[in-house]
Design a protein around this motif. Sequence first.
Motif, PDB file in Angstrom:
ATOM      1  N   ARG A  77       0.602  -1.209   0.130  1.00 20.87           N
ATOM      2  CA  ARG A  77      -0.077   0.111  -0.038  1.00 20.87           C
ATOM      3  C   ARG A  77       0.881   1.205   0.092  1.00 20.87           C
ATOM      4  NH1 ARG A  77      -2.853  -2.726   4.797  1.00 20.87           N
ATOM      5  NH2 ARG A  77      -1.018  -1.477   5.796  1.00 20.87           N
ATOM      6  N   ARG A  78       0.408   2.276  -0.063  1.00 23.60           N
ATOM      7  CA  ARG A  78       0.794   3.613  -0.035  1.00 23.60           C
ATOM      8  C   ARG A  78       1.485   3.898   1.049  1.00 23.60           C
ATOM      9  NH1 ARG A  78      -2.521   9.140   0.132  1.00 23.60           N
ATOM     10  NH2 ARG A  78      -2.390   8.505   2.164  1.00 23.60           N
ATOM     11  N   GLU A  79       2.639   4.214   1.005  1.00 20.89           N
ATOM     12  CA  GLU A  79       3.703   4.539   1.999  1.00 20.89           C
ATOM     13  C   GLU A  79       3.219   5.644   3.223  1.00 20.89           C
ATOM     14  OE1 GLU A  79       8.165   5.585   3.464  1.00 20.89           O
ATOM     15  OE2 GLU A  79       7.733   5.146   1.606  1.00 20.89           O
ATOM     16  N   LYS A  80       2.839   5.566   4.496  1.00 20.37           N
ATOM     17  CA  LYS A  80       2.349   6.716   5.270  1.00 20.37           C
ATOM     18  C   LYS A  80       3.451   7.584   5.438  1.00 20.37           C
ATOM     19  CE  LYS A  80      -1.364   4.309   5.558  1.00 20.37           C
ATOM     20  NZ  LYS A  80      -0.966   3.243   4.729  1.00 20.37           N
ATOM     21  N   PRO A  81       2.738   9.053   5.637  1.00 19.57           N
ATOM     22  CA  PRO A  81       3.840  10.038   6.146  1.00 19.57           C
ATOM     23  C   PRO A  81       4.706   9.737   7.241  1.00 19.57           C
ATOM     24  CG  PRO A  81       1.648  10.894   5.567  1.00 19.57           C
ATOM     25  CD  PRO A  81       1.565   9.355   5.762  1.00 19.57           C
ATOM     26  N   MET A 145      -9.167   1.454   4.626  1.00 26.36           N
ATOM     27  CA  MET A 145     -10.081   0.474   4.903  1.00 26.36           C
ATOM     28  C   MET A 145      -9.724  -0.737   3.976  1.00 26.36           C
ATOM     29  SD  MET A 145     -13.231   2.725   4.668  1.00 26.36           S
ATOM     30  CE  MET A 145     -12.736   3.632   3.359  1.00 26.36           C
ATOM     31  N   LYS A 146      -9.791  -1.951   4.612  1.00 24.95           N
ATOM     32  CA  LYS A 146      -9.446  -3.015   3.785  1.00 24.95           C
ATOM     33  C   LYS A 146     -10.873  -3.882   3.771  1.00 24.95           C
ATOM     34  CE  LYS A 146      -7.348  -7.773   3.869  1.00 24.95           C
ATOM     35  NZ  LYS A 146      -6.385  -8.622   4.550  1.00 24.95           N
ATOM     36  N   LEU A 182      -7.954   6.833  -2.889  1.00 25.50           N
ATOM     37  CA  LEU A 182      -7.010   6.029  -3.643  1.00 25.50           C
ATOM     38  C   LEU A 182      -7.587   4.318  -3.136  1.00 25.50           C
ATOM     39  CD1 LEU A 182      -4.423   5.694  -5.341  1.00 25.50           C
ATOM     40  CD2 LEU A 182      -3.126   5.488  -3.035  1.00 25.50           C
ATOM     41  N   TYR A 183      -7.420   3.743  -4.347  1.00 20.99           N
ATOM     42  CA  TYR A 183      -7.756   2.373  -4.427  1.00 20.99           C
ATOM     43  C   TYR A 183      -6.559   1.405  -4.836  1.00 20.99           C
ATOM     44  CZ  TYR A 183     -10.106  -2.085  -5.149  1.00 20.99           C
ATOM     45  OH  TYR A 183     -10.400  -3.328  -4.945  1.00 20.99           O
ATOM     46  N   GLU A 184      -6.052   0.617  -3.966  1.00 24.01           N
ATOM     47  CA  GLU A 184      -5.155  -0.301  -4.248  1.00 24.01           C
ATOM     48  C   GLU A 184      -5.577  -1.516  -3.361  1.00 24.01           C
ATOM     49  OE1 GLU A 184      -1.161   2.092  -3.446  1.00 24.01           O
ATOM     50  OE2 GLU A 184      -2.541   2.278  -2.077  1.00 24.01           O
ATOM     51  N   LYS A 185      -6.259  -2.354  -4.502  1.00 18.44           N
ATOM     52  CA  LYS A 185      -6.902  -3.634  -4.003  1.00 18.44           C
ATOM     53  C   LYS A 185      -6.232  -4.586  -3.008  1.00 18.44           C
ATOM     54  CE  LYS A 185      -9.173  -8.027  -5.719  1.00 18.44           C
ATOM     55  NZ  LYS A 185      -9.543  -8.703  -6.833  1.00 18.44           N
ATOM     56  N   PRO A 186      -6.750  -4.799  -1.790  1.00 16.70           N
ATOM     57  CA  PRO A 186      -8.155  -4.766  -1.437  1.00 16.70           C
ATOM     58  C   PRO A 186      -8.266  -3.508  -0.342  1.00 16.70           C
ATOM     59  CG  PRO A 186      -7.167  -6.069   0.134  1.00 16.70           C
ATOM     60  CD  PRO A 186      -6.179  -5.696  -0.973  1.00 16.70           C
ATOM     61  N   TYR A 187      -7.375  -2.240  -0.461  1.00 10.30           N
ATOM     62  CA  TYR A 187      -7.177  -1.346   0.408  1.00 10.30           C
ATOM     63  C   TYR A 187      -7.924   0.003  -0.234  1.00 10.30           C
ATOM     64  CZ  TYR A 187      -4.335  -4.242   3.441  1.00 10.30           C
ATOM     65  OH  TYR A 187      -3.879  -5.186   4.093  1.00 10.30           O
ATOM     66  N   GLU A 240     -13.087  -5.322   6.255  1.00  4.57           N
ATOM     67  CA  GLU A 240     -12.567  -6.297   7.166  1.00  4.57           C
ATOM     68  C   GLU A 240     -11.570  -5.441   8.288  1.00  4.57           C
ATOM     69  OE1 GLU A 240     -10.019  -9.160   5.010  1.00  4.57           O
ATOM     70  OE2 GLU A 240     -11.992 -10.191   4.307  1.00  4.57           O
ATOM     71  N   LYS A 241     -11.149  -4.312   7.898  1.00  6.41           N
ATOM     72  CA  LYS A 241     -10.491  -3.771   9.062  1.00  6.41           C
ATOM     73  C   LYS A 241     -10.435  -2.143   8.485  1.00  6.41           C
ATOM     74  CE  LYS A 241      -5.564  -3.349  10.410  1.00  6.41           C
ATOM     75  NZ  LYS A 241      -4.012  -3.898  10.612  1.00  6.41           N
ATOM     76  N   THR A 242     -10.520  -1.222   9.298  1.00  5.06           N
ATOM     77  CA  THR A 242     -10.201   0.120   9.424  1.00  5.06           C
ATOM     78  C   THR A 242      -9.497   0.852  10.322  1.00  5.06           C
ATOM     79  OG1 THR A 242     -12.766   0.163   8.465  1.00  5.06           O
ATOM     80  CG2 THR A 242     -11.467   2.353   9.086  1.00  5.06           C
ATOM     81  N   VAL A 243      -8.336   1.509   9.733  1.00  2.00           N
ATOM     82  CA  VAL A 243      -7.258   2.239  10.264  1.00  2.00           C
ATOM     83  C   VAL A 243      -7.424   3.543  10.030  1.00  2.00           C
ATOM     84  CG1 VAL A 243      -4.912   2.173  11.308  1.00  2.00           C
ATOM     85  CG2 VAL A 243      -6.092   0.226  10.504  1.00  2.00           C
ATOM     86  N   VAL A 244      -7.184   4.401  11.264  1.00  2.00           N
ATOM     87  CA  VAL A 244      -7.196   5.932  10.807  1.00  2.00           C
ATOM     88  C   VAL A 244      -5.737   6.503  11.454  1.00  2.00           C
ATOM     89  CG1 VAL A 244      -8.183   8.116  11.456  1.00  2.00           C
ATOM     90  CG2 VAL A 244      -9.812   6.197  11.356  1.00  2.00           C
ATOM     91  N   TYR A 245      -5.068   7.193  10.554  1.00  2.00           N
ATOM     92  CA  TYR A 245      -3.978   7.729  10.752  1.00  2.00           C
ATOM     93  C   TYR A 245      -3.771   9.513  10.719  1.00  2.00           C
ATOM     94  CZ  TYR A 245      -2.014   3.205   9.526  1.00  2.00           C
ATOM     95  OH  TYR A 245      -1.880   1.964   9.073  1.00  2.00           O
TER      96      TYR A 245
END
Length: 316
Positions: A77-81, A145-146, A182-187, A240-245
């Motif tokens: 997935r995309r790298e986080k800041p 989200m996944k 942004l969509y990067e399957k499955p995210y 299946e999963k949700t994360v907030v940064y």
Amino acid sequence: MKPLCRAALLLLLLCAAACAQQSPCICEKNKRVINCRVVNGVCWCDSVGSGVSVNCETLTSKCLLMKAEMTGSKSGRREKPKDAFEDTDGLYDPECENTGVFKAKQCNGTTCWCVNTAGVRRTDKHDEDLKCNQLVRTTWIIIEMKHAERNSPLNTESLKKFFKDTITNRYMLDGRYITGVLYEKPYITIDLKQNSSDKSSGDVDIADVAYYFEKDVKGDSIFHNNILNVSIDNEALKFEKTVVYYVDEIAPEFSMKSLTPGLIAVIVVVIVAIVAAIVVLVFTRRRKGKYVKAEVINFYLCCMCGEGVGQNAGTS
């Protein structure tokens, strides 16, 4: 006649007071309220736990929502800041300003910490002497989200349109604050950015939007009888999963002390393993070097002995 008029007037006043004490309206955007009433055509209610009056035509602040939720509870997935961090503490009973925003300093007994405008801890935990000079603003929120497997592949454009429309219409966030889907399957990654200089007084805060959205996706909607139906191209989308940064305008102030004992143990084990590997490698190389050196010496001695034997044989 006058006593009769006075009695009638008194009766009307009593009826008006009784009507004012009733709850003639429903807070559609917040079910965690009490004492709802209509004021100048607008439904106002008292937030549970704090008693702060909230306007039901807009989103309630995250601090007041957390306060209400804590009331009566046990607590590829995309790298986080680089400075993005998660909310590792979860739900707590916050201290809110009268305006509904978080107080910069939050405490649980004698343990205190500093938070950002999203109410997320951004420092190590200290004693009550901790100073939090300002409420640092969260300017960028990343919702990741996944999704579960689907019968049909997701159409990227349909996905982007759904989430942009949902965030602007359901959560009333100005579209200019949605900087990316942004969509990067499955995210699926949604970026919300809102600097204090860009935010006007009437704009909802991205921290409140993210909190409402996360509750909706996890099946614990704050709205009154209004569940979010996530459907893309006529097929329900399950998560299946949700994360907030969170990314603040000032970098967070964490140290090694904030690491959990389990994580520290893992780090120690890794360091010990690396040191052990280096020791074994050095020791092995030394033994190999001695062995090669011994072979060279033996070969030299054999040659010398052979040469001496040959000379003696020729002499005889």
